[in-house]
Write an enzyme that holds these catalytic residues in place. Structure first.
Site, short mmCIF file in Angstrom:
data_model
loop_
_atom_site.label_atom_id
_atom_site.label_comp_id
_atom_site.label_asym_id
_atom_site.label_seq_id
_atom_site.Cartn_x
_atom_site.Cartn_y
_atom_site.Cartn_z
N GLN B 118 -12.15 -63.58 -29.95
CA GLN B 118 -13.42 -64.23 -30.30
C GLN B 118 -13.85 -65.11 -29.13
O GLN B 118 -13.20 -66.11 -28.84
CB GLN B 118 -13.20 -65.09 -31.55
N SER B 121 -16.20 -70.29 -27.80
CA SER B 121 -16.18 -71.59 -27.12
C SER B 121 -16.41 -71.46 -25.62
O SER B 121 -15.98 -70.49 -24.99
CB SER B 121 -14.84 -72.27 -27.35
N GLU B 236 -13.94 -66.84 -40.55
CA GLU B 236 -12.80 -67.49 -39.91
C GLU B 236 -12.23 -68.58 -40.81
O GLU B 236 -11.04 -68.68 -41.03
CB GLU B 236 -13.22 -68.09 -38.56
N GLU B 368 -13.60 -83.01 -38.08
CA GLU B 368 -14.81 -83.84 -38.14
C GLU B 368 -16.01 -82.97 -38.51
O GLU B 368 -16.83 -83.35 -39.35
CB GLU B 368 -15.07 -84.53 -36.78
C1 LIG Z 1 -5.21 -73.23 -30.51
C2 LIG Z 1 -6.68 -72.99 -30.40
C3 LIG Z 1 -7.16 -71.70 -30.45
C4 LIG Z 1 -8.53 -71.47 -30.31
N1 LIG Z 1 -8.96 -70.17 -30.31
C5 LIG Z 1 -10.28 -69.94 -30.09
C6 LIG Z 1 -10.77 -68.60 -29.98
O1 LIG Z 1 -10.01 -67.63 -30.12
N2 LIG Z 1 -12.06 -68.40 -29.70
C7 LIG Z 1 -12.93 -69.43 -29.54
O2 LIG Z 1 -14.10 -69.17 -29.32
N3 LIG Z 1 -12.52 -70.71 -29.63
C8 LIG Z 1 -11.21 -70.98 -29.91
N4 LIG Z 1 -10.77 -72.29 -29.98
C9 LIG Z 1 -11.73 -73.36 -29.68
C10 LIG Z 1 -12.11 -74.25 -30.85
O3 LIG Z 1 -12.96 -73.59 -31.69
C11 LIG Z 1 -12.73 -75.53 -30.22
O4 LIG Z 1 -11.71 -76.18 -29.53
C12 LIG Z 1 -13.32 -76.43 -31.26
O5 LIG Z 1 -14.45 -75.87 -31.83
C13 LIG Z 1 -13.68 -77.82 -30.68
O6 LIG Z 1 -14.42 -77.73 -29.51
P1 LIG Z 1 -14.03 -78.59 -28.22
O7 LIG Z 1 -12.60 -78.31 -27.96
O8 LIG Z 1 -14.99 -78.30 -27.17
O9 LIG Z 1 -14.15 -80.09 -28.67
P2 LIG Z 1 -15.50 -80.95 -28.75
O10 LIG Z 1 -16.52 -80.16 -29.44
O11 LIG Z 1 -15.78 -81.50 -27.40
O12 LIG Z 1 -15.04 -82.11 -29.71
C14 LIG Z 1 -14.38 -83.28 -29.24
C15 LIG Z 1 -14.26 -84.24 -30.40
O13 LIG Z 1 -15.56 -84.64 -30.83
C16 LIG Z 1 -15.72 -84.42 -32.21
N5 LIG Z 1 -17.11 -84.09 -32.53
C17 LIG Z 1 -17.90 -83.18 -31.92
N6 LIG Z 1 -19.08 -83.13 -32.53
C18 LIG Z 1 -19.04 -83.99 -33.55
C19 LIG Z 1 -19.96 -84.40 -34.58
N7 LIG Z 1 -21.19 -83.87 -34.67
N8 LIG Z 1 -19.57 -85.35 -35.47
C20 LIG Z 1 -18.34 -85.89 -35.39
N9 LIG Z 1 -17.42 -85.55 -34.45
C21 LIG Z 1 -17.79 -84.61 -33.55
C22 LIG Z 1 -14.78 -83.26 -32.50
O14 LIG Z 1 -14.44 -83.22 -33.87
C23 LIG Z 1 -13.59 -83.60 -31.62
O15 LIG Z 1 -12.78 -84.53 -32.25
C24 LIG Z 1 -9.42 -72.55 -30.13
C25 LIG Z 1 -8.91 -73.86 -30.09
C26 LIG Z 1 -7.56 -74.08 -30.22
C27 LIG Z 1 -7.08 -75.49 -30.17
#
Ligand SMILES: Cc1cc2nc3c(=O)[nH]c(=O)nc-3n(C[C@H](O)[C@H](O)[C@H](O)COP(=O)(O)OP(=O)(O)OC[C@H]3O[C@@H](n4cnc5c(N)ncnc54)[C@H](O)[C@@H]3O)c2cc1C
Lengths: 378, 399
Positions: B118, B121, B236, B368
């Site tokens: 997928q 991100s 998902e 969150e």
């Molecule tokens: C083990 C693992 C596997 C993954 N596998 C996949 C995959 O196969 N494919 C894929 O596409 N993605 C994958 N992901 C990505 C995952 O979906 C993202 O890490 C996740 O959506 C968070 O995005 P970010 O890491 O950019 O954090 P950010 O979006 O930068 O968030 C940082 C912090 O800010 C908070 N935050 C952000 N917006 C808000 C809001 N509006 N209100 C309150 N708090 C907020 C978040 O909750 C978090 O605590 C994976 C992640 C992990 C850890």
């Protein structure tokens, strides 16, 4: 419990200087890359770094002048410990300078102190204590290893687990039962029958070993202090070690707070800095509160280590409060950093693993609360 | 009355096909071959049309299929191996794909011959998925893709990837996205490992450099990519939050094992263990209730709370298991060996599970974000101010 002793929290000018030089040294010499490189090795030990720390006076701070130390107090040492926790300083400092040195100071004879402490103060000795045998608590009652007398010699048999840097130390202070009770022995690493095997750890920076004593034969001088008195010495050492860890935990938690706040200011999602979302802002405000509380309990404990009665309260109080604050801060940092916080590349996981393992060392949070309840007569 | 007869017929149909499948089952058979037969008999997902791994009957019969196959000792772990494909990809292709697309992708997905990933991100678009900037430009019957994705689980072994990209930067961010299926072996796709807290590189960075995707690989309309992405995310969250488990299984099992192994009898610890057990059981029953309601066509809030509750609870239980181990909890059996798993590594030592659980509140949408969704969509609370909603995507502040 009587009145709480009033301590002065503010740092003296000298202590403030110590903090600055320590932080500067760590920034120059103990970058995350250095920490990670050492983490990859089996010993986790760098002799040159160790010697440089000793030259800055870290090792001698809390050792009395008559034994070759600088004659300051635990309060000064605590400044260094906090900075070490912040930088994840690698090496057997806790086991040598906090644990073995104090076991010798508290339990040793005058001649043993004269013989052994200057080496620690100078940074020449690397030591550790081998106490536990796989018990889930951190209580001396669980110690089973035996020391039998044979002619004038002692013969030690048993297996010690979770020995901090047990495979690196030149001298191991270990606890064994003799017919007269629990006693401490000084065992050189090259003694026949002694073997130390490194075991992989959750916090891969702080190394541990399983140490096996298979008929280790030692002369009469190996007995530390007098026979049968080790229980109380160990309890005192564990309290000091708990306080030392609390200070490390404060340093680590502070790093987590700063790292998360910076991320909250610079990471944008939905067109806003994520720190502007209440979910994140409130988490950070809560983190600030818990780190402040951790500081208060750790600084308090570090200043009353000579007050035996108050230590019964202050040590488990600090260890339980600081463990929860650090683990909470490190957990929240991973969460706030999102995917980045879950990577090997980012340093947060090193702090998280450190937080979990220090919370378990010398008795977990619940063990500390049990000690606290006992001290309070609850 | 007609309903009952239809139901009778449906059940007889499913049971008949099951008899056929299982009578031909031989334990020495390759799992892939078994899954192929299961698909061809319409028992992969019974609610799909005939010819696409289904029988066109109510999805509630899938549980009979599952139970009988398990009882026969035949393989069922294709869903775990290819979680992103079977758990998410299948749902999105069947909802938004054409018959040809379903033919092309579903069978090899179900047999695990083709693994899926997928590609949502990006460095600048995590929680804010609609902010993505990887782009595609049309070139006749093909699209040319450039950009970077991140955290892509199992991209290093996947054959196909689910890929939303920006096809129009001049409209608000939700409107200019188009959804493609990309061949991960195509020229210009570069997959690089990202190691994680446990030392595994389960996820990856993926770079697209002038990658060509035929227009037949587009799912749904140009510009409809946000809607398609939402279907994927719903699947998902359901895949993560609705696993039916037996009582006392999963991470609570580790905790109970540690409790016994270490001979604990402290009342405070017992209370904590019991509290966690009770929470786990409450969650398990809620999931069970939600699954039944969903199958009966009555979706309720219990369906969307699963992922959030599971993330918090699994983190708490795994942390507690390690705590019960005392000093042994400070060890890490086997050490940290940096490696790339070839399928989901689901379990390990309690310490490893404790570390892995940190991701539960991040992957598949952070807790969150889940709380915001529950508050706004389920409870109907007012939304937070959205500064970027109507701005053309290219004018949205980011960092
Ligand atoms: C083990 C693992 C596997 C993954 N596998 C996949 C995959 O196969 N494919 C894929 O596409 N993605 C994958 N992901 C990505 C995952 O979906 C993202 O890490 C996740 O959506 C968070 O995005 P970010 O890491 O950019 O954090 P950010 O979006 O930068 O968030 C940082 C912090 O800010 C908070 N935050 C952000 N917006 C808000 C809001 N509006 N209100 C309150 N708090 C907020 C978040 O909750 C978090 O605590 C994976 C992640 C992990 C850890």
């Amino acid at each position: 419990m009587g009145d709480t002793p009033r301590v002065t929290f503010a740092l003296t000018e000298e202590q403030e200087m110590l903090r600055q030089t320590t932080r500067q040294f760590l920034a120059d010499r103990v970058s995350p890359t250095v920490v990670r490189d050492l983490m990859e090795t089996e010993t986790g030990f760098d002799a040159a770094l160790w010697q440089s720390g000793a030259e800055l006076g870290w090792h001698s701070l809390a050792i009395p002048e008559e034994y070759g130390g600088a004659g300051y107090t635990f309060a000064e040492l605590s400044v260094v410990l906090e900075e070490m926790g912040r930088a994840l300083f690698p090496g057997p400092f806790l086991s040598t300078v906090v644990m073995a040195a104090n076991a010798i100071l508290i339990g040793g004879s005058d001649s043993q102190k004269k013989e052994l402490l200057p080496g620690i103060a100078m940074g020449e000795s690397v030591m550790t204590m081998a106490l536990f045998e796989g018990s889930h608590g951190a209580v001396t009652d669980d110690i089973r290893m035996t020391a039998a007398q044979d002619g004038g010699d002692w013969v030690l048999d048993g297996v010690k687990k979770n020995v901090l840097f047990g495979h690196v130390a030149g001298t191991i202070v270990t606890a064994a039962r003799t017919p007269n009770g629990l006693s401490l022995f000084l065992v050189p690493a090259d003694a026949g029958g002694l073997s130390a095997e490194h075991v992989p750890t959750l916090d891969a920076i702080r190394k541990q070993a399983t140490v096996t004593f298979a008929g280790v034969r030692l002369g009469p001088e190996a007995l530390l202090g007098s026979e049968g008195t080790a229980g109380d010495v160990i309890d005192q050492v564990l309290r000091l070690a708990s306080v030392a860890l609390s200070l490390e935990q404060v340093g680590g938690a502070q790093w987590c707070l700063e790292t998360s706040v910076e991320h909250g200011q610079t990471r944008f999602q939905f067109g806003r800095a994520i720190g502007s979302f209440q979910a994140i802002k409130h988490r950070l405000a809560d983190m600030l509160v818990s780190v402040e509380h951790a500081k208060s309990t750790a600084y308090h404990a570090a200043r009353i280590v000579d007050d035996a009665t108050e230590m019964l309260v202050a040590a488990p109080l600090a260890k339980s409060v600081c463990s929860e604050a650090y683990l909470g801060a490190a957990s929240d940092t991973i969460q706030i950093l999102g995917g980045t916080g879950f990577t090997w590349e980012h340093d947060t996981h090193l702090y998280f693993k450190r937080a979990k393992s220090t919370s378990l060392m010398f008795g977990g949070v619940r063990h500390q609360r049990r000690l606290l309840a006992e001290a309070l007569g609850l | 009355m007609t309903d009952t007869i239809a139901a009778d017929k449906a059940e007889a149909l499913v049971t008949g096909k099951l008899d056929e499948l299982l009578s031909g089952y031989d334990p020495s058979m390759e799992p892939q071959e078994f899954w192929g037969r299961q698909y061809d008999l319409g028992l992969a997902w019974v609610q799909y049309p005939e010819g696409f791994g289904g029988l066109g009957v109510s999805p509630k019969y899938q549980s009979i299929v599952q139970r009988r196959i398990e009882a026969a000792g035949a393989p069922t772990w294709n869903r775990q191996i290819n979680l992103l494909g079977i758990g998410m990809g299948a749902g999105v292709i069947s909802a938004h794909g054409t018959a040809e697309q379903m033919h092309k992708w579903l069978r090899p997905m179900f047999t695990t011959e083709d693994m899926w990933c997928q590609l949502f991100s990006e460095p600048g678009a995590g929680s804010d998925l609609a902010n993505l900037s990887a782009k595609a430009v049309r070139d006749g019957d093909e699209w040319i893709v450039n950009g970077q994705k991140v955290w892509t689980t199992l991209a290093h072994i996947a054959k196909w990837g689910m890929l939303p990209v920006r096809t129009d930067p001049d409209v608000p961010k939700h409107k200019g996205i188009t959804y493609f299926i990309v061949d991960m072996e195509a020229d210009g796709v570069d997959v690089r490992p990202l190691y994680q807290i446990t030392g595994e590189a389960e996820f990856n960075e993926v770079f697209f450099d002038d990658v060509r995707i035929p227009d037949e690989y587009r799912l749904d309309d140009v510009g409809a990519g946000w809607r398609v992405s939402m279907t994927t995310l719903m699947n998902e969250r359901v895949a993560i939050g609705s696993r039916s488990l037996p009582r006392g299984s999963g991470s609570i099992k580790d905790a109970i094992r540690a409790w016994r192994e270490y001979g604990h009898d402290d009342p405070a610890l017992r209370d904590e263990l019991t509290r966690l057990w009770a929470e786990w059981e409450a969650l398990r029953l809620t999931v069970e209730r939600a699954n039944q309601m969903r199958k009966a066509g009555i979706p309720g809030p219990e369906g969307s709370t699963g992922k959030l509750a599971w993330a918090d609870l699994n983190k708490a239980i795994t942390a507690f298991s390690v705590e019960l181990m005392g000093w042994d909890g400070t060890l890490y059996p086997g050490g940290y060996e940096l490696h790339r798993p070839t399928e989901f590594e689901d379990a390990g030592s309690p310490q490893r599970n404790f570390l892995r659980a940190r991701a539960n509140s991040i992957e598949g949408g952070t807790s969150e974000i889940m709380r915001n969704i529950l508050g706004e969509r389920v409870l109907g609370l007012p939304g937070e101010p959205r500064v970027d909603k109507d701005l053309p995507w290219k004018e949205v502040p980011r960092g």
